[in-house]
Design a protein around this motif. Structure first.
Motif, mmCIF file in Angstrom:
data_model
loop_
_atom_site.group_PDB
_atom_site.id
_atom_site.type_symbol
_atom_site.label_atom_id
_atom_site.label_comp_id
_atom_site.label_asym_id
_atom_site.label_seq_id
_atom_site.Cartn_x
_atom_site.Cartn_y
_atom_site.Cartn_z
ATOM 1 N N HIS A 189 -50.038 5.481 22.225
ATOM 2 C CA HIS A 189 -49.789 4.932 23.470
ATOM 3 C C HIS A 189 -49.217 5.912 24.553
ATOM 4 O O HIS A 189 -49.852 6.015 25.792
ATOM 5 C CB HIS A 189 -48.905 3.737 23.556
ATOM 6 C CG HIS A 189 -48.939 3.079 24.951
ATOM 7 N ND1 HIS A 189 -47.757 3.278 25.480
ATOM 8 C CD2 HIS A 189 -49.641 2.160 25.228
ATOM 9 C CE1 HIS A 189 -47.965 2.597 26.582
ATOM 10 N NE2 HIS A 189 -49.083 1.804 26.525
ATOM 11 N N ALA A 190 -48.228 6.767 24.421
ATOM 12 C CA ALA A 190 -47.812 7.699 25.180
ATOM 13 C C ALA A 190 -48.894 9.039 25.331
ATOM 14 O O ALA A 190 -49.007 9.199 26.699
ATOM 15 C CB ALA A 190 -46.604 8.488 24.612
ATOM 16 N N ALA A 218 -50.831 -0.924 23.538
ATOM 17 C CA ALA A 218 -49.880 -1.560 24.235
ATOM 18 C C ALA A 218 -49.781 -3.020 23.508
ATOM 19 O O ALA A 218 -48.488 -3.392 23.217
ATOM 20 C CB ALA A 218 -49.889 -1.326 25.858
ATOM 21 N N THR A 236 -51.420 7.254 27.865
ATOM 22 C CA THR A 236 -51.114 7.058 29.128
ATOM 23 C C THR A 236 -50.990 8.474 29.808
ATOM 24 O O THR A 236 -51.437 8.631 30.976
ATOM 25 C CB THR A 236 -49.684 6.461 29.163
ATOM 26 O OG1 THR A 236 -49.786 5.364 28.209
ATOM 27 C CG2 THR A 236 -49.002 6.173 30.490
ATOM 28 N N GLU A 237 -50.667 9.524 29.076
ATOM 29 C CA GLU A 237 -50.373 10.844 29.735
ATOM 30 C C GLU A 237 -51.737 11.393 30.085
ATOM 31 O O GLU A 237 -52.124 12.104 31.225
ATOM 32 C CB GLU A 237 -49.744 11.791 28.873
ATOM 33 C CG GLU A 237 -49.191 13.255 29.426
ATOM 34 C CD GLU A 237 -50.447 14.275 29.398
ATOM 35 O OE1 GLU A 237 -50.568 15.062 30.383
ATOM 36 O OE2 GLU A 237 -51.076 14.263 28.472
ATOM 37 N N GLN A 287 -58.570 3.390 28.851
ATOM 38 C CA GLN A 287 -57.768 2.625 29.645
ATOM 39 C C GLN A 287 -57.973 1.141 28.632
ATOM 40 O O GLN A 287 -56.576 0.867 28.518
ATOM 41 C CB GLN A 287 -58.318 2.098 30.762
ATOM 42 C CG GLN A 287 -58.051 3.203 31.966
ATOM 43 C CD GLN A 287 -58.565 2.792 33.269
ATOM 44 O OE1 GLN A 287 -59.694 2.310 33.337
ATOM 45 N NE2 GLN A 287 -57.987 3.380 34.348
ATOM 46 N N VAL A 335 -55.754 2.026 25.620
ATOM 47 C CA VAL A 335 -54.597 2.144 25.666
ATOM 48 C C VAL A 335 -53.742 0.854 25.812
ATOM 49 O O VAL A 335 -52.733 0.422 25.141
ATOM 50 C CB VAL A 335 -53.905 3.050 26.796
ATOM 51 C CG1 VAL A 335 -52.556 2.713 27.243
ATOM 52 C CG2 VAL A 335 -54.341 4.295 26.533
ATOM 53 N N ALA A 374 -53.451 9.902 33.296
ATOM 54 C CA ALA A 374 -52.638 10.231 34.478
ATOM 55 C C ALA A 374 -53.260 11.641 35.033
ATOM 56 O O ALA A 374 -53.012 12.112 36.087
ATOM 57 C CB ALA A 374 -51.082 10.724 34.310
#
Length: 100
Positions: A45-46, A90, A49-50, A83, A86, A53
């Motif tokens: 997940h991290a 989540a 997300t990174e 997306q 993720v 970005a």
């Protein structure tokens, strides 16, 4: 960043065998989440997300390099796919926390 947990998710669960093994992408992601420890799932997940970005340029190729076997036409579609991935991870993390 090398993204080891995303490589595991895509290479081991969303590889060329995912349609036969899991039937749907959501089921493959759920299998990853239930068959791996919370640290690995949280790491995926991290990492996702990174990666989201960052600019999407080259994202389709990067996901392919991770072992993803899904027909992604371009970087915009790769971003949408990541997306969604993720978001599924989540949701699984939230469910794991609720069951703890």
């Amino acid at each position: 960043m090398d993204y080891p947990e995303l490589r595991q998710l895509f290479g081991a669960y969303l590889n060329r065998d995912w349609p036969e093994a899991y039937g749907t992408i959501e089921a493959a992601i759920q299998a990853f989440c239930t068959q791996n420890g919370i640290a690995i799932v949280a790491g995926a997940h991290a990492e996702g997300t990174e990666l989201l970005a960052r600019p999407a340029t080259g994202l389709a190729e990067r996901l392919d390099d991770f072992g993803l076997e899904y027909d992604i036409a371009d970087d915009a579609q790769a971003r949408a796919f990541l997306q969604t991935t993720v978001a599924h991870v989540a949701k699984a993390l939230g469910n794991a926390g609720a069951n703890a």
